[in-house]
Design a protein around this motif. Structure first.
Motif, PDB file in Angstrom:
ATOM      1  N   ASP A   1       0.791  -1.227   0.000  1.00  0.00           N
ATOM      2  CA  ASP A   1       0.000   0.000   0.000  1.00  0.00           C
ATOM      3  C   ASP A   1       0.824   1.279   0.000  1.00  0.00           C
ATOM      4  O   ASP A   1       0.288   2.358  -0.155  1.00  0.00           O
ATOM      5  N   LYS A   2       2.110   1.176   0.185  1.00  0.00           N
ATOM      6  CA  LYS A   2       2.984   2.358   0.180  1.00  0.00           C
ATOM      7  C   LYS A   2       2.544   3.390   1.221  1.00  0.00           C
ATOM      8  O   LYS A   2       2.457   4.582   0.948  1.00  0.00           O
ATOM      9  N   GLY A   3       2.209   2.918   2.416  1.00  0.00           N
ATOM     10  CA  GLY A   3       1.832   3.824   3.497  1.00  0.00           C
ATOM     11  C   GLY A   3       0.496   4.515   3.294  1.00  0.00           C
ATOM     12  O   GLY A   3       0.242   5.572   3.844  1.00  0.00           O
ATOM     13  N   GLY A   4      -0.380   3.930   2.492  1.00  0.00           N
ATOM     14  CA  GLY A   4      -1.695   4.511   2.234  1.00  0.00           C
ATOM     15  C   GLY A   4      -1.746   5.350   0.967  1.00  0.00           C
ATOM     16  O   GLY A   4      -2.822   5.687   0.482  1.00  0.00           O
ATOM     17  N   TYR A   5      -0.590   5.684   0.433  1.00  0.00           N
ATOM     18  CA  TYR A   5      -0.553   6.551  -0.750  1.00  0.00           C
ATOM     19  C   TYR A   5      -1.056   5.849  -2.001  1.00  0.00           C
ATOM     20  O   TYR A   5      -1.655   6.478  -2.878  1.00  0.00           O
ATOM     21  N   LYS A   6      -0.824   4.566  -2.121  1.00  0.00           N
ATOM     22  CA  LYS A   6      -1.294   3.820  -3.295  1.00  0.00           C
ATOM     23  C   LYS A   6      -2.817   3.882  -3.385  1.00  0.00           C
ATOM     24  O   LYS A   6      -3.365   4.218  -4.436  1.00  0.00           O
ATOM     25  N   PHE A   7      -3.492   3.586  -2.283  1.00  0.00           N
ATOM     26  CA  PHE A   7      -4.958   3.591  -2.321  1.00  0.00           C
ATOM     27  C   PHE A   7      -5.507   5.003  -2.482  1.00  0.00           C
ATOM     28  O   PHE A   7      -6.516   5.214  -3.143  1.00  0.00           O
ATOM     29  N   ALA A   8      -4.820   5.991  -1.915  1.00  0.00           N
ATOM     30  CA  ALA A   8      -5.235   7.384  -2.107  1.00  0.00           C
ATOM     31  C   ALA A   8      -5.109   7.768  -3.581  1.00  0.00           C
ATOM     32  O   ALA A   8      -6.000   8.426  -4.139  1.00  0.00           O
ATOM     33  N   ALA A   9      -4.027   7.336  -4.213  1.00  0.00           N
ATOM     34  CA  ALA A   9      -3.833   7.615  -5.637  1.00  0.00           C
ATOM     35  C   ALA A   9      -4.903   6.923  -6.471  1.00  0.00           C
ATOM     36  O   ALA A   9      -5.445   7.505  -7.415  1.00  0.00           O
ATOM     37  N   MET A  10      -5.227   5.679  -6.112  1.00  0.00           N
ATOM     38  CA  MET A  10      -6.264   4.945  -6.847  1.00  0.00           C
ATOM     39  C   MET A  10      -7.601   5.660  -6.746  1.00  0.00           C
ATOM     40  O   MET A  10      -8.344   5.756  -7.729  1.00  0.00           O
ATOM     41  N   LYS A  11      -7.897   6.191  -5.586  1.00  0.00           N
ATOM     42  CA  LYS A  11      -9.156   6.932  -5.405  1.00  0.00           C
ATOM     43  C   LYS A  11      -9.188   8.160  -6.307  1.00  0.00           C
ATOM     44  O   LYS A  11     -10.191   8.427  -6.968  1.00  0.00           O
ATOM     45  N   LYS A  12      -8.084   8.870  -6.363  1.00  0.00           N
ATOM     46  CA  LYS A  12      -8.029  10.071  -7.199  1.00  0.00           C
ATOM     47  C   LYS A  12      -8.117   9.726  -8.687  1.00  0.00           C
ATOM     48  O   LYS A  12      -8.743  10.453  -9.459  1.00  0.00           O
ATOM     49  N   VAL A  13      -7.509   8.633  -9.094  1.00  0.00           N
ATOM     50  CA  VAL A  13      -7.600   8.213 -10.499  1.00  0.00           C
ATOM     51  C   VAL A  13      -9.045   7.860 -10.840  1.00  0.00           C
ATOM     52  O   VAL A  13      -9.549   8.237 -11.902  1.00  0.00           O
ATOM     53  N   ARG A  14      -9.729   7.140  -9.931  1.00  0.00           N
ATOM     54  CA  ARG A  14     -11.147   6.820 -10.182  1.00  0.00           C
ATOM     55  C   ARG A  14     -11.980   8.100 -10.266  1.00  0.00           C
ATOM     56  O   ARG A  14     -12.884   8.203 -11.109  1.00  0.00           O
ATOM     57  N   GLU A  15     -11.675   9.080  -9.427  1.00  0.00           N
ATOM     58  CA  GLU A  15     -12.377  10.363  -9.490  1.00  0.00           C
ATOM     59  C   GLU A  15     -12.107  11.056 -10.820  1.00  0.00           C
ATOM     60  O   GLU A  15     -13.022  11.652 -11.419  1.00  0.00           O
ATOM     61  N   ALA A  16     -10.870  10.975 -11.303  1.00  0.00           N
ATOM     62  CA  ALA A  16     -10.531  11.575 -12.595  1.00  0.00           C
ATOM     63  C   ALA A  16     -11.289  10.886 -13.730  1.00  0.00           C
ATOM     64  O   ALA A  16     -11.780  11.558 -14.651  1.00  0.00           O
ATOM     65  N   ILE A  17     -11.413   9.574 -13.662  1.00  0.00           N
ATOM     66  CA  ILE A  17     -12.186   8.842 -14.675  1.00  0.00           C
ATOM     67  C   ILE A  17     -13.637   9.316 -14.657  1.00  0.00           C
ATOM     68  O   ILE A  17     -14.235   9.571 -15.711  1.00  0.00           O
TER      69      ILE A  17
END
Length: 90
Positions: free
Chosen positions: A61-77
């Motif tokens: 998870d890279k300290g939570g940053y991976k899932f935070a990034a995934m959330k932002k990418v889904r928001e961008a989509i």
């Protein structure tokens, strides 16, 4: 030691559940509009989908940053989809 292992197991279960939720959410997204006359928006959406898959495949998870990034990418989509829908009706 067993408390440390239990925390790790809980974290792994939670991460697995989150990944499952992400995959289910991504799979349920409507397909991009083919031939919508918006090739750059379609291309941007494809790049975002690729980014989401790459993040999903990245280790831990890279300290939570991976899932935070995934959330932002889904928001961008979602924003790209909304922009394409708006453009189609205006």
């Amino acid at each position: 030691m067993s408390e440390k292992k239990s925390r790790r197991e809980i974290a792994l279960l939670a991460a697995g559940g989150l990944v499952g939720t992400v995959l289910a959410t991504t799979a349920s997204r409507p397909a991009k509009a083919v031939g919508s006359g918006q090739p750059k928006m379609e291309q941007a959406r494809q790049f975002l989908e690729q980014a989401l898959r790459a993040l999903d495949e990245a280790a831990n998870d890279k300290g939570g940053y991976k899932f935070a990034a995934m959330k932002k990418v889904r928001e961008a989509i979602d924003q790209v989809d909304a922009g394409m829908r708006y453009s189609a009706t205006h």
